[in-house]
Design a protein around this motif. Structure first.
Motif, mmCIF file in Angstrom:
data_model
loop_
_atom_site.group_PDB
_atom_site.id
_atom_site.type_symbol
_atom_site.label_atom_id
_atom_site.label_comp_id
_atom_site.label_asym_id
_atom_site.label_seq_id
_atom_site.Cartn_x
_atom_site.Cartn_y
_atom_site.Cartn_z
ATOM 1 N N LEU A 290 -51.970 2.968 17.630
ATOM 2 C CA LEU A 290 -51.037 4.045 17.981
ATOM 3 C C LEU A 290 -51.007 4.352 19.473
ATOM 4 O O LEU A 290 -49.961 4.734 20.003
ATOM 5 C CB LEU A 290 -51.394 5.315 17.208
ATOM 6 N N ASN A 291 -52.133 4.211 20.155
ATOM 7 C CA ASN A 291 -52.191 4.620 21.559
ATOM 8 C C ASN A 291 -51.141 3.948 22.433
ATOM 9 O O ASN A 291 -50.409 4.631 23.163
ATOM 10 C CB ASN A 291 -53.602 4.372 22.122
ATOM 11 N N PRO A 292 -51.009 2.605 22.408
ATOM 12 C CA PRO A 292 -49.973 1.992 23.250
ATOM 13 C C PRO A 292 -48.558 2.351 22.802
ATOM 14 O O PRO A 292 -47.648 2.451 23.634
ATOM 15 C CB PRO A 292 -50.227 0.492 23.105
ATOM 16 N N ILE A 293 -48.363 2.560 21.491
ATOM 17 C CA ILE A 293 -47.037 2.959 21.006
ATOM 18 C C ILE A 293 -46.684 4.347 21.523
ATOM 19 O O ILE A 293 -45.571 4.590 22.008
ATOM 20 C CB ILE A 293 -46.989 2.931 19.460
ATOM 21 N N ILE A 294 -47.648 5.274 21.440
ATOM 22 C CA ILE A 294 -47.402 6.648 21.893
ATOM 23 C C ILE A 294 -47.082 6.674 23.376
ATOM 24 O O ILE A 294 -46.085 7.278 23.807
ATOM 25 C CB ILE A 294 -48.630 7.527 21.586
ATOM 26 N N TYR A 295 -47.909 6.008 24.174
ATOM 27 C CA TYR A 295 -47.665 6.020 25.617
ATOM 28 C C TYR A 295 -46.432 5.210 25.988
ATOM 29 O O TYR A 295 -45.727 5.549 26.942
ATOM 30 C CB TYR A 295 -48.897 5.502 26.364
ATOM 31 N N GLY A 296 -46.169 4.146 25.253
ATOM 32 C CA GLY A 296 -44.982 3.350 25.544
ATOM 33 C C GLY A 296 -43.696 4.083 25.251
ATOM 34 O O GLY A 296 -42.700 3.957 25.973
ATOM 35 N N VAL A 297 -43.697 4.890 24.185
ATOM 36 C CA VAL A 297 -42.480 5.604 23.775
ATOM 37 C C VAL A 297 -42.296 6.889 24.571
ATOM 38 O O VAL A 297 -41.195 7.237 24.982
ATOM 39 C CB VAL A 297 -42.517 5.896 22.264
ATOM 40 N N ARG A 298 -43.394 7.622 24.818
ATOM 41 C CA ARG A 298 -43.294 8.965 25.372
ATOM 42 C C ARG A 298 -43.477 9.032 26.885
ATOM 43 O O ARG A 298 -43.230 10.087 27.481
ATOM 44 C CB ARG A 298 -44.310 9.885 24.692
ATOM 45 N N THR A 299 -43.925 7.951 27.518
ATOM 46 C CA THR A 299 -44.095 7.959 28.969
ATOM 47 C C THR A 299 -42.935 7.209 29.601
ATOM 48 O O THR A 299 -42.789 6.001 29.434
ATOM 49 C CB THR A 299 -45.431 7.304 29.368
ATOM 50 N N LYS A 300 -42.105 7.941 30.332
ATOM 51 C CA LYS A 300 -40.856 7.384 30.855
ATOM 52 C C LYS A 300 -41.100 6.199 31.784
ATOM 53 O O LYS A 300 -40.382 5.192 31.703
ATOM 54 C CB LYS A 300 -40.074 8.473 31.601
ATOM 55 N N GLN A 301 -42.095 6.297 32.656
ATOM 56 C CA GLN A 301 -42.334 5.224 33.620
ATOM 57 C C GLN A 301 -42.691 3.914 32.910
ATOM 58 O O GLN A 301 -42.185 2.843 33.277
ATOM 59 C CB GLN A 301 -43.460 5.620 34.584
ATOM 60 N N ILE A 302 -43.541 3.999 31.896
ATOM 61 C CA ILE A 302 -43.914 2.791 31.152
ATOM 62 C C ILE A 302 -42.743 2.278 30.341
ATOM 63 O O ILE A 302 -42.470 1.075 30.294
ATOM 64 C CB ILE A 302 -45.126 3.083 30.245
ATOM 65 N N ARG A 303 -42.010 3.188 29.703
ATOM 66 C CA ARG A 303 -40.867 2.792 28.883
ATOM 67 C C ARG A 303 -39.790 2.120 29.735
ATOM 68 O O ARG A 303 -39.246 1.070 29.351
ATOM 69 C CB ARG A 303 -40.290 4.025 28.186
ATOM 70 N N ASP A 304 -39.507 2.678 30.897
ATOM 71 C CA ASP A 304 -38.467 2.101 31.760
ATOM 72 C C ASP A 304 -38.887 0.728 32.276
ATOM 73 O O ASP A 304 -38.063 -0.203 32.345
ATOM 74 C CB ASP A 304 -38.191 3.034 32.942
ATOM 75 N N ARG A 305 -40.166 0.592 32.640
ATOM 76 C CA ARG A 305 -40.633 -0.691 33.152
ATOM 77 C C ARG A 305 -40.609 -1.755 32.061
ATOM 78 O O ARG A 305 -40.243 -2.912 32.309
ATOM 79 C CB ARG A 305 -42.056 -0.542 33.709
ATOM 80 N N LEU A 306 -40.976 -1.371 30.845
ATOM 81 C CA LEU A 306 -40.951 -2.315 29.731
ATOM 82 C C LEU A 306 -39.522 -2.761 29.432
ATOM 83 O O LEU A 306 -39.269 -3.958 29.222
ATOM 84 C CB LEU A 306 -41.579 -1.676 28.495
ATOM 85 N N LEU A 307 -38.602 -1.807 29.415
ATOM 86 C CA LEU A 307 -37.185 -2.162 29.182
ATOM 87 C C LEU A 307 -36.656 -3.067 30.291
ATOM 88 O O LEU A 307 -35.881 -4.001 30.021
ATOM 89 C CB LEU A 307 -36.337 -0.896 29.087
ATOM 90 N N HIS A 308 -37.086 -2.824 31.525
ATOM 91 C CA HIS A 308 -36.663 -3.679 32.634
ATOM 92 C C HIS A 308 -37.170 -5.094 32.457
ATOM 93 O O HIS A 308 -36.431 -6.077 32.664
ATOM 94 C CB HIS A 308 -37.182 -3.088 33.944
ATOM 95 N N LEU A 309 -38.428 -5.228 32.028
ATOM 96 C CA LEU A 309 -38.988 -6.563 31.823
ATOM 97 C C LEU A 309 -38.269 -7.297 30.691
ATOM 98 O O LEU A 309 -37.971 -8.484 30.784
ATOM 99 C CB LEU A 309 -40.480 -6.460 31.483
ATOM 100 N N LEU A 310 -37.958 -6.574 29.624
ATOM 101 C CA LEU A 310 -37.305 -7.194 28.478
ATOM 102 C C LEU A 310 -35.878 -7.615 28.821
ATOM 103 O O LEU A 310 -35.432 -8.710 28.461
ATOM 104 C CB LEU A 310 -37.297 -6.238 27.279
ATOM 105 N N THR A 311 -35.143 -6.749 29.496
ATOM 106 C CA THR A 311 -33.760 -7.076 29.853
ATOM 107 C C THR A 311 -33.700 -8.157 30.922
ATOM 108 O O THR A 311 -32.798 -8.986 30.942
ATOM 109 C CB THR A 311 -33.018 -5.822 30.354
ATOM 110 N N HIS A 312 -34.704 -8.150 31.826
ATOM 111 C CA HIS A 312 -34.739 -9.184 32.859
ATOM 112 C C HIS A 312 -34.993 -10.561 32.253
ATOM 113 O O HIS A 312 -34.414 -11.556 32.665
ATOM 114 C CB HIS A 312 -35.833 -8.856 33.883
#
Length: 315
Positions: A290-312
């Motif tokens: 749960l920890n990476p899911i919680i921080y990945g979903v609720r932390t904007k900086q991590i979520r935005d960076r992950l989306l950038h990596l996926l779209t890139h």
């Protein structure tokens, strides 16, 4: 008349893990969600580590502590899951004597470190919200590194006496452990010696670690909530509360399964053994997933960076 069916075990070279007693026929099916949880924990925590390493803007105390939590979760889940899956899939139930106590040490050591990292995250949120002007001057990289070393040493040294002494005890009752891993209370029942020291030392560790950690986290969030409710507008309160909501969710993900497992073990005498084993596994396996899911979903900086990596990668 002598009982030829009775075997006397004196310091066995290995123990036998039964898995989930009573549900042996369903081990293969039970392994599916456990394997999925392990895969999510590995993928999620490695993703957190990769994103923080790549993104320069995330080189800050909160994300360093988050990386410590991710490493802790990786070690904790890897300590338990591979052997558990080998039991479920290949009926590989034997574990060497030294490997059993090594596993036990890592479980308790890194479980203790987990609460220490949560205290560090609570401190970071307290400084960021209640004393933001001094946050960067107090929580420097050197201080963060010292906190990490202190958390590591506290967990490693406080738990060292237990396996050091318990490996020297005689185990003559049986070498069968009715569990998926080398669970401490189950091992104590197999020892043919006075176990009061271990029980008392366990209570001492709880007093020295759990009570201060919970108290510090509670105090931090009382002060944080007071600061949040003193803000003038609702939008400001919601925005500030959002910065620590991820940490609150992680705390709940750790302590709720832990409390539930402890209550069922101490007060659920009529609860089936397989239920005790499953709840004990949930305490170890749910937080790392749960920890990476919680921080990945609720932390904007991590979520935005992950989306950038996926779209890139998709372009």
């Amino acid at each position: 008349m002598s009982d030829s069916n009775t075997t006397i075990f004196n310091n066995p070279s290995s123990f036998i893990l039964l898995g989930i007693p009573g549900l042996e026929a369903a081990h293969v099916w039970i392994s599916i969600p456990f394997c999925a949880m392990y895969a999510i924990a590995i993928l999620g925590n490695f993703t957190i580590l990769l994103i923080v390493r790549m993104e320069q803007s995330l080189h800050a105390p909160m994300y360093y502590f988050l990386c410590m939590l991710a490493v802790n979760d990786l070690v904790l889940s890897t300590t338990v899951l591979p052997k558990m899956l080998s039991i479920f899939w290949f009926n590989s139930r034997e574990i060497e004597f030294s490997a059993c106590f090594t596993q036990l040490y890592f479980i308790y050591c890194f479980s203790m470190m987990q609460t220490g990292v949560l205290v560090a995250l609570a401190l970071d949120r307290y400084m960021a919200i209640c004393d933001p002007l001094r946050h960067s001057t107090i929580l420097t990289n050197a201080v963060v590194a010292k906190i990490g070393v202190a958390v590591l040493l506290r967990g490693g040294l406080l738990m060292l006496p237990r396996p050091f002494l318990e490996t020297r005890w005689p185990y003559c009752r049986s070498n069968v452990i009715a569990h998926t891993y080398c669970e401490h209370l189950t091992l104590l029942k197999l020892a043919c010696t006075d176990i009061r020291f271990s029980s008392n030392y366990g209570l001492l560790v709880v007093f020295l670690v759990t009570v201060p950690d919970v108290s510090l986290i509670t105090f931090s969030y009382i002060q944080i909530l007071r600061a949040i409710f003193s803000l003038p507008t609702k939008d400001a309160r919601l925005k500030t509360f959002g910065t620590c909501s991820s940490h609150l969710c992680v705390i709940l993900a750790l302590y709720i399964p832990s409390l539930f497992s402890n209550f069922t073990h101490r007060f659920g005498q009529n609860v089936p053994l397989h239920f005790h084993v499953i709840t004990a596994n949930m305490f170890l396996l749910v937080p790392p997933k749960l920890n990476p899911i919680i921080y990945g979903v609720r932390t904007k900086q991590i979520r935005d960076r992950l989306l950038h990596l996926l779209t890139h990668k998709g372009t």
